[in-house]
Each structure stands twice: as structure tokens, then as C-alpha cells.
Design an enzyme around this catalytic site. Structure first.
Site, PDB file in Angstrom:
ATOM      1  N   ASP A  14       0.831  -1.213   0.000  1.00 53.63           N
ATOM      2  CA  ASP A  14       0.000   0.000   0.000  1.00 53.63           C
ATOM      3  C   ASP A  14       0.866   1.265   0.000  1.00 53.63           C
ATOM      4  OD1 ASP A  14      -2.066  -1.905   0.417  1.00 53.63           O
ATOM      5  OD2 ASP A  14      -1.797  -1.725   2.586  1.00 53.63           O
ATOM      6  N   ASN A 156     -17.209  -7.037  -1.039  1.00 55.62           N
ATOM      7  CA  ASN A 156     -16.442  -6.514   0.085  1.00 55.62           C
ATOM      8  C   ASN A 156     -16.452  -4.998   0.188  1.00 55.62           C
ATOM      9  OD1 ASN A 156     -15.523  -9.284  -0.354  1.00 55.62           O
ATOM     10  ND2 ASN A 156     -13.973  -8.826   1.184  1.00 55.62           N
ATOM     11  N   GLU A 193     -11.099  -1.022  -4.253  1.00 58.90           N
ATOM     12  CA  GLU A 193     -10.422  -0.393  -3.110  1.00 58.90           C
ATOM     13  C   GLU A 193      -9.179   0.336  -3.594  1.00 58.90           C
ATOM     14  OE1 GLU A 193      -9.503  -3.720  -0.572  1.00 58.90           O
ATOM     15  OE2 GLU A 193      -7.672  -4.212  -1.667  1.00 58.90           O
ATOM     16  N   HIS A 257      -2.944  -1.278  -5.391  1.00 56.74           N
ATOM     17  CA  HIS A 257      -2.911  -0.173  -4.429  1.00 56.74           C
ATOM     18  C   HIS A 257      -1.949   0.908  -4.911  1.00 56.74           C
ATOM     19  CE1 HIS A 257      -4.490   0.972  -0.425  1.00 56.74           C
ATOM     20  NE2 HIS A 257      -3.652   1.959  -0.685  1.00 56.74           N
TER      21      HIS A 257
END
Length: 323
Positions: A14, A156, A193, A257
Site C-alpha cells: 500500500d 467486500n 479499493e 494499491h
């Protein structure tokens, strides 16, 4: 023999690199998921050998006692902000961890020296799993983008955007930008995400990550006209295919990410992302520490859209000496 390019920084997932006043700052998830640490260097390559300073550590009790994930460092109107997610335990409820989003702030000139405030929770209308907050400024307004579970939607997490009233407070209701809908967004888990925003060529580009955090992890793309309202979901278009995915030839698996920075001379946009060099993961991929930080150049096509190329090509080499 592995053909994998050398990562910029090993075992940092990340990743986020911020350039401010001629200095590059680096922050990422650490394998122990227990703290927030910052590195600084004059060059991006120099971050590889720069010392890491812990600016916050998780408490032993309370809602932030576990799984400190996906921090980002920003500088908003003279205030340093770190956004991150934390959970009260490692318990999984209805298939999900129990993360919520938090912010800490610092008004000093040097974010490494601090001091930093106590964490403040970022409240959203949904009381559910959320993480991966980022922010961007557009036409004098600050926007906050994140991933969150909607109990009424399968999967999710989805992507949301809202305007900020302050570093740790939303100004109004959020807009849902994207849900997992394509096959490549639903491998293993239904996931959108890890958003990040880059403004170029009259458009807002928003990358995000999809699917499980193994070799299926990949990067998708949304975009909107810079003259449109970012809070209007109809302003955004979505690529039907991923823009970055596993590069088996170079042994780069599950790139994702992603974030953005620019070269030292300001001429090249760079993509910052993490990936693994193998697919044989024992147990849950979240507990495998070998997601490494990579940086590569972005090219632009004739229509002003980013071309991220293949995940393992043109990787920035780390500096050999501290800078």
C-alpha cells in the site's frame, strides 16, 4: 531464474509517495501492521535507504488496537494529515474485518519531527468496514475518496467520494462511484479499493484495485472531465478492462494499491504500486509480508489517457547509498 525487477522498497505494501517542497516522503503498510512510519529523501530512489521514523504506534486496547492498514500522507492547507484504517480486533464478522478510517494531523514544518495529534475517526453514513482513504484538491475544494462495504450490495467494498469540510470531517453525503461488476473485479473477492487520483489533460483519473490480494489483484481506472462535478456519479466513466495486471514474464504478481508522484525534474508522471514476485502463498495473502513497493513511469497516449504498460517493465532502481 527469476526475471523480477528489483523493488524500490521491500516488504512495504500500500505504498504512497508525496513530493512536497522538493522532498519526497514515503509511507506504507508495514508487515506487523502496528505503526505508522515515514521516510524522507531528496530523490525517489533515495527513499530505499532512507531511515524510517515511527510517528504513531497502535495502542494495546480500544478500536485502533489491530491491523493498521494503508496509510497515506497528505499536506492540506498547511496541515500534514495521515489517513489510515484500523480495527478493534482481528475478528472477521460476516466475512469482513472491522476496520474504520482515521486521521492524525501535524502542523509542524517537518512531519517526521511531529508532533502528531491523537487519531480522529472519519465518520461516514454507513457503519461498516471501510479503508483506503485518499484525498485530492480540485478547483479549490478538497475531496475524500475511500472504499466501504454497503450491506445492501454484494461484495467486500465499493468506491465513494465526498467533499471535505476539514481534514477529518466530511462536508456532505457521499456519492458511490464504482462497485465490482466485471469478472476481473470479482476474482476471489468482489473488491473495489485503494483509490488514487491524478489530474492531467483536462481530466480526473482515478485508479483503484480489484479482486483478491493474490495474483488476481489488478488496477482499474475511472475518469471524469475536469469541468464536471466529481460528486456526480454520472461524471465518471469506467474502463471495462484492467489497466495493470500480473506480469508473469517478469514475475510481478498482483500489482495494485497504486498512487502517483512525479520525477525529480517534473517531466515524468510515475506510478507507485505494490506487487509480489511469486504466487505460492501459504495461507491468507494478507499475512504474507512480501508485497514490495515498485515505481514505474506513466506514458500518455494521443487522447491524453494514461498508458501504464506492463507491471514489471521500466522499474525505477533504488539508490545504493542513503540520500
Amino acid at each position: 531464474m527469476s526475471l523480477s525487477p528489483e523493488p524500490l522498497i521491500e516488504q512495504r505494501a500500500d505504498p504512497w509517495i508525496l513530493e512536497h517542497a522538493g522532498c519526497y516522503y514515503f509511507i506504507a503498510s508495514v508487515p506487523d501492521y502496528d505503526r505508522l512510519e515515514i521516510r524522507a529523501a531528496d530523490t525517489i530512489a533515495g527513499l530505499a535507504k532512507a531511515p524510517a521514523t515511527t510517528v504513531w504506534r497502535k495502542p494495546d486496547t480500544g478500536p485502533l488496537r489491530e491491523l493498521i492498514w494503508a496509510p497515506e500522507l497528505h499536506h492540506l492547507d498547511g496541515v500534514w494529515v495521515i489517513y489510515f484504517a484500523a480495527a478493534p480486533s482481528r475478528e472477521i464478522v460476516d466475512g469482513l474485518f472491522q476496520h474504520r478510517m482515521y486521521a492524525i494531523t501535524c502542523t509542524a514544518a517537518d512531519p517526521i519531527a511531529g508532533p502528531w495529534s491523537e487519531p480522529q475517526r472519519i465518520e461516514t453514513p454507513l457503519e461498516s468496514f471501510c479503508l483506503d482513504a485518499t484525498t485530492f484538491c480540485h478547483r479549490g475544494r478538497h475531496y475524500y475518496v475511500w472504499a466501504q462495504k454497503d450491506p445492501e450490495i454484494a461484495g467486500n467494498s465499493n468506491l465513494y467520494i465526498a467533499e471535505l469540510a476539514g481534514p477529518d470531517r466530511l462536508a456532505g453525503p457521499p456519492t458511490r462511484l464504482s462497485v465490482p461488476e466485471y469478472e476481473w473485479e470479482k476474482r476471489g473477492f468482489l473488491v473495489n479499493e485503494g483509490p488514487a487520483v491524478l489530474k492531467r489533460h483536462g481530466r480526473l483519473f482515478l485508479t483503484y484495485s480489484a479482486s483478491a490480494t493474490d495474483e488476481n489483484y489488478c488496477v482499474g481506472l475511472l475518469w471524469a472531465d475536469a469541468d464536471s462535478d466529481p460528486l456526480d456519479a454520472t461524471s465518471w466513466s469506467k474502463s471495462p478492462t484492467p489497466v495493470l495486471e500480473s506480469d508473469t514474464e517478469r514475475h510481478i504478481f498482483g500489482p495494485g494499491h497504486s498512487g502517483f508522484t512525479t520525477s525529480e525534474d517534473g517531466t515524468t508522471d510515475l506510478l507507485v504500486y505494490h506487487a509480489r514476485t511469486y504466487t505460492d502463498i501459504q495461507g491468507d495473502p494478507l499475512w504474507d509480508p512480501n508485497r514490495h513497493t515498485y515505481v514505474k513511469p506513466i506514458r500518455w497516449d494521443d487522447q491524453g489517457f494514461p498508458d501504464f504498460g506492463r507491471a514489471g517493465e521500466d522499474t525505477l532502481v533504488p539508490a545504493r547509498d542513503a540520500q
